[in-house]
Design an enzyme around this catalytic site. Structure first.
Site, short mmCIF file in Angstrom:
data_model
loop_
_atom_site.label_atom_id
_atom_site.label_comp_id
_atom_site.label_asym_id
_atom_site.label_seq_id
_atom_site.Cartn_x
_atom_site.Cartn_y
_atom_site.Cartn_z
CG ASP A 31 -0.20 -0.07 2.82
OD1 ASP A 31 0.81 0.57 2.43
OD2 ASP A 31 -0.73 -0.69 3.52
CE LYS A 84 -8.73 2.60 -0.03
NZ LYS A 84 -7.84 1.51 0.14
CG MET A 130 -4.88 7.52 8.29
SD MET A 130 -5.88 6.44 8.06
CE MET A 130 -6.18 5.71 9.82
#
Length: 294
Positions: free
Chosen positions: A61, A83, A195
């Site tokens: 990732d 992402k 995040m």
């Protein structure tokens, strides 16, 4: 479901009535969920490196650092499913189906994740679906960002007299965040937000509203454990403005608590610790810290 791999390794999925149960294979392979740690390749565990080196397929990732990516063997099929803002994003269901398909081809699959797969890494979700398909799964823990990045920033998660505990919080949710802000504000713990960049204003407002003092020290650690690491310190009332003023980019970690007052004295990694020009964060002299510790 079919997928195509571009020259830069990005996976693009297309629907084709794919059913992972119908993938032909003599014997299912194994999936290893591997934590890659916070960025420095030297922080990879020996077990993680061994699994990476012997895997047939590596699915990684966006939080796996470029330095670690250089260690991926050329003999393996390497697939990127991260992402990235402004780029193609693979859904979790697409990633699950890809992992299942590769395992059912009898391959050894390394699912490589930044940090630790079981700390805000959706590792348990992937493991559950793999077990539902009777695929063998192993877990290799990694150093989670809160532990690695705080250490490289010279900020202890706990310190006698300053913080007797630490709490990890995700600022990202599928729908609505369900955070007990009053509980966080009353803990007197070091708070670490994963995040949280896009939610920095909310974090600032909600913690102050819940009773945490506006002058409580905060730190933003950008690209932690990597050569380009930056540590920005200030006060809670400055948090959202620090993100903007210093042009902070992901990946970044937000820390809140009195332990951040140690950052300048304990810095050791690359000396890139920046303090906001106004409203200096709460600081303690070394003598005072020793007294508090006692």
């Amino acid at each position: 479901m079919k997928y195509e791999k571009s020259q830069n390794g990005v996976i693009t999925f297309s629907s084709d009535n794919f059913d992972s149960n119908n993938v032909a294979a003599i014997k299912s392979g194994v999936v290893n969920l591997v934590g890659a740690g916070p960025g420095d390749p030297d922080l990879l565990t020996i077990k993680a490196l061994k699994i990476i080196q012997r895997s047939d397929v590596i699915i990684y990732d966006n939080l796996v650092s470029q330095e670690i990516r250089t260690l991926l063997p050329t003999s393996a099929e390497v697939l990127y499913v991260g992402k990235a803002k402004g780029g193609h994003s693979s859904t979790q269901d697409e990633i699950n189906q890809l992992i299942i398909a590769k395992a059912k081809q009898g391959l050894s699959v390394c699912r490589l994740k930044g940090g630790d797969a079981f700390v805000f890494g959706r590792g348990a979700e992937e493991m559950l679906i793999l077990k539902q398909h009777n695929i063998d799964v192993t877990i290799t823990p990694g150093i989670t960002a809160a532990a690695g990045c705080s250490s490289y920033a010279g900020i202890p998660l706990t310190h006698r007299g300053l913080s007797q505990g630490c709490t990890f919080v995700t600022a990202h949710a599928e729908k609505d965040l369900d955070i007990n802000w009053h509980a966080l504000a009353s803990l007197q713990h070091t708070l670490v937000f994963y995040m949280g960049l896009s939610k920095s204003t909310m974090i600032e407002i909600q913690l102050i509203k819940a009773g945490l003092h506006a002058a409580t020290p905060v730190a933003i650690i950008e690209n932690g454990c990597c050569p380009q690491q930056r540590v920005i310190t200030g006060s809670l009332s400055q948090l959202s403005s620090l993100v903007v003023d210093y042009h902070i980019q992901s990946p970044a970690l937000i820390m809140v608590g009195e332990v951040i007052s140690l950052a300048e004295q304990l810095q050791w990694f690359n000396n890139r610790v920046y303090t906001a020009d106004t409203k200096q964060p709460v600081s303690h002299s070394i003598d005072k810290l020793i007294q508090l510790s006692a």
